[in-house]
Design an enzyme around this catalytic site. Structure first.
Site, mmCIF file in Angstrom:
data_model
loop_
_atom_site.group_PDB
_atom_site.id
_atom_site.type_symbol
_atom_site.label_atom_id
_atom_site.label_comp_id
_atom_site.label_asym_id
_atom_site.label_seq_id
_atom_site.Cartn_x
_atom_site.Cartn_y
_atom_site.Cartn_z
ATOM 1 N N TRP A 152 0.918 -1.190 0.049
ATOM 2 C CA TRP A 152 -0.087 0.029 -0.082
ATOM 3 C C TRP A 152 0.801 1.266 0.018
ATOM 4 O O TRP A 152 1.836 1.230 0.751
ATOM 5 C CB TRP A 152 -1.143 -0.018 1.143
ATOM 6 C CG TRP A 152 -1.875 1.132 1.409
ATOM 7 C CD1 TRP A 152 -2.720 1.526 0.422
ATOM 8 C CD2 TRP A 152 -1.977 1.788 2.505
ATOM 9 N NE1 TRP A 152 -3.294 2.688 0.976
ATOM 10 C CE2 TRP A 152 -2.948 2.937 2.134
ATOM 11 C CE3 TRP A 152 -1.460 1.999 3.792
ATOM 12 C CZ2 TRP A 152 -3.730 3.674 3.131
ATOM 13 C CZ3 TRP A 152 -1.974 2.692 4.869
ATOM 14 C CH2 TRP A 152 -2.867 3.618 4.359
ATOM 15 N N ASP A 233 -0.825 -5.459 9.487
ATOM 16 C CA ASP A 233 -1.798 -4.427 8.982
ATOM 17 C C ASP A 233 -3.062 -5.237 8.438
ATOM 18 O O ASP A 233 -3.092 -5.850 7.442
ATOM 19 C CB ASP A 233 -1.187 -3.797 7.590
ATOM 20 C CG ASP A 233 -2.275 -2.624 7.318
ATOM 21 O OD1 ASP A 233 -3.355 -2.497 7.873
ATOM 22 O OD2 ASP A 233 -1.860 -2.049 6.487
ATOM 23 N N LYS A 269 -13.329 -0.757 5.868
ATOM 24 C CA LYS A 269 -13.812 -1.624 4.728
ATOM 25 C C LYS A 269 -14.909 -2.451 5.421
ATOM 26 O O LYS A 269 -16.186 -2.480 4.701
ATOM 27 C CB LYS A 269 -12.824 -2.521 3.972
ATOM 28 C CG LYS A 269 -12.064 -1.306 2.938
ATOM 29 C CD LYS A 269 -11.605 -0.187 3.330
ATOM 30 C CE LYS A 269 -10.160 -0.534 3.717
ATOM 31 N NZ LYS A 269 -9.295 0.516 3.919
HETATM 32 N N1 PLA Z 1 -3.722 -0.658 4.866
HETATM 33 C C1 PLA Z 1 -4.016 -0.844 3.860
HETATM 34 C C2 PLA Z 1 -3.274 -2.037 3.543
HETATM 35 C C3 PLA Z 1 -4.953 -0.332 3.298
HETATM 36 O O1 PLA Z 1 -5.069 -0.813 1.907
HETATM 37 C C4 PLA Z 1 -5.607 0.652 3.538
HETATM 38 C C5 PLA Z 1 -6.644 1.547 2.774
HETATM 39 C C6 PLA Z 1 -5.315 1.149 4.924
HETATM 40 C C7 PLA Z 1 -4.261 0.453 5.500
HETATM 41 C C8 PLA Z 1 -5.537 2.369 5.559
HETATM 42 O O2 PLA Z 1 -7.091 2.082 5.646
HETATM 43 P P1 PLA Z 1 -8.044 3.446 6.881
HETATM 44 O O3 PLA Z 1 -9.146 3.873 6.037
HETATM 45 O O4 PLA Z 1 -8.604 2.347 7.679
HETATM 46 O O5 PLA Z 1 -7.079 4.185 7.434
HETATM 47 N N2 PLA Z 1 -6.428 1.504 1.316
HETATM 48 C C9 PLA Z 1 -7.297 1.998 0.357
HETATM 49 C C10 PLA Z 1 -7.777 3.666 0.983
HETATM 50 C C11 PLA Z 1 -8.807 1.249 0.485
HETATM 51 C C12 PLA Z 1 -6.487 4.336 0.959
HETATM 52 O O6 PLA Z 1 -5.736 4.422 0.350
HETATM 53 O O7 PLA Z 1 -6.704 5.193 1.934
HETATM 54 C C13 PLA Z 1 -6.843 1.702 -0.938
HETATM 55 O O8 PLA Z 1 -7.661 2.371 -2.018
HETATM 56 O O9 PLA Z 1 -5.680 1.377 -1.123
#
Ligand code: PLA
Length: 423
Positions: A152, A233, A269
């Site tokens: 991420w 995570d 989510k």
């Molecule tokens: N960790 C991972 C692996 C994630 O994919 C995301 C969110 C988070 C943590 C953080 O989530 P939070 O909203 O609870 O703080 N990833 C998303 C959204 C769904 C984003 O980037 O904020 C994504 O599209 O990758």
């Protein structure tokens, strides 16, 4: 008086001593029992043994003391709130924290029963990672965190700003579009002893590639034998398989060996609470005493960052998790969401096959969780956005959750055109 913050020289010295002790342990025995982060009898003490108990916050601590007082005469004139109940404690809603630990570690987790887990409510998954990262930068002897390649996009930023030094380990193999397991073992095998390792609990983002249970066990053995510190995570519990327990398997495997680990949880989510920013950081420690000292220091991380977390999202989560019927209803909805995503994978795969789109697209049905890592390159992605008005990240990641039976043909047409016309 001891300030509670060791000087950098002291920290380096004690890190060195620990390292040398760890090395001589490892020479005595090849088994994982000698590792400081595993919890087998005979294993050394907690890696947080040296963490000192922090004093309560001078303002919010007044409310903590007030809450503990059982006198009917008690009166709280500490915090400046019209009604004191309006503020949550620094660590958040107590019920929410307990229930969150149970959700990820399992209702019958010995670590919870032995009070070895400290859980603090944080600002969703991101905030949980950030608080955990800063705690480690302040109190852990190793500042290097290994994150998977790719991961991420926010991970390196969160951990760098928290004060850790970020390195990567092999994860994805673009040729097989699967896990580069050999590369992963080699990279973690050559990581310095004690290094922190960020692991996606399930539904790896962006690749959709998860280790098998057998591979997880091998990863666990390697991590414990090298005294690496696992930091999970968990942003998608329930979304990978549709089953909350199955999606927590990797975390529970590590907690079951009695060793220490970190877990960041997000309810964005799986409960659709994106805007409420509700999540939790749990630190599983070797003993209840260490856990309570660790928690006292977590408060010192949180207080100057945002004082305390918001109340409503956590109340929603706690209400659902503690009511048998609501919980049951939630698991059914989660399963429906996971199944719909799996169904979208099949539809997209079938649509590409029908079109005779060149390439092997079986990864679309093999990958796990919300995302498909298509393998489209950034030029192909740009083409799809320009010509077909379909938006995705430039690494070719598509959110299957955003797809429906109605839009699958449009996406399949776009992918077909991209791979046949843009190389
Ligand atoms: N960790 C991972 C692996 C994630 O994919 C995301 C969110 C988070 C943590 C953080 O989530 P939070 O909203 O609870 O703080 N990833 C998303 C959204 C769904 C984003 O980037 O904020 C994504 O599209 O990758």
């Amino acid at each position: 008086m001891h300030s509670g913050v060791a000087s950098p020289a002291d920290r380096r010295l004690s890190a060195l001593i620990r390292h040398l002790e760890g090395a001589s342990n490892a020479m005595d025995s090849d088994t994982i029992t000698a590792s400081p982060t595993s919890g087998f009898p005979g294993a050394r003490n907690s890696v947080f043994e040296h963490v000192v108990r922090a004093p309560e916050d001078p303002i919010l601590g007044v409310t903590v003391a007030y809450n503990k007082d059982s006198s009917p005469l008690k009166l709280n004139l500490g915090v400046g709130a019209y009604r004191t109940e309006e503020y949550l404690p620094i660590v958040g809603l107590a019920d929410f924290n307990k229930l969150s630990a149970k959700l990820i570690l399992g209702a019958d987790s010995p670590a919870i029963q032995e009070n070895r887990v400290t859980t603090v409510q944080c600002l969703s998954g991101t905030g949980s990672l950030r608080v955990g990262g800063e705690f480690l930068a302040r109190h852990y002897h190793q500042r290097t965190i290994y994150i998977p390649l790719p991961t991420w996009g926010n991970h390196p930023k969160v951990f760098t700003i928290a004060g850790l030094s970020v390195k990567t380990y092999c994860y994805y193999d673009p040729v097989t579009r699967g896990l580069n397991f050999q590369g992963l073992l080699e990279d973690l095998g050559s990581a310095p002893s004690g290094a922190i390792v960020l692991l996606h609990a399930c539904a790896h983002n962006p690749t959709g590639v998860d280790p098998t249970p057998q591979q997880w066990e091998q990863i666990r053995q390697l991590i414990r034998s090298k005294a690496l510190l696992p930091f999970f995570d968990s942003a998608y519990q329930g979304f990978a398989s549709g089953n909350l327990d199955a999606d927590a398997h990797s975390v529970r495997l590590f907690v079951a060996d009695g060793g220490e680990c970190f877990v960041a949880q997000s309810y964005a989510k799986n409960m659709g609470l994106y805007g409420e920013r509700v999540g939790a950081l749990s630190i599983v420690c070797k003993s209840a005493d260490v856990a309570s000292r660790v928690e006292s220091q977590l408060k010192l991380v949180i207080r100057p960052m945002y004082s305390n977390p918001p109340i409503h999202g956590a109340s929603i989560v706690a209400t659902i998790l503690k009511d048998r019927n609501m919980f049951q209803e939630w698991t059914i909805e989660l399963k429906a969401m996971a199944d719909r995503i799996i169904n979208m994978r099949q539809q997209l795969f079938d649509a590409l096959r029908t079109r005779g789109t060149p390439g092997d697209w079986s990864h679309i049905i093999k990958q796990i969780g919300m995302f498909t890592f298509t393998g489209l390159n950034s030029e192909q992605v740009a083409f799809i956005t320009k010509e077909y008005h379909i938006y995705m990240t430039s690494d070719g990641r598509i959110s299957m959750a955003g797809l429906s039976s109605r839009t699958v043909p449009h996406l399949a047409d776009a992918i077909h055109a991209a791979v046949t016309r843009v190389v």
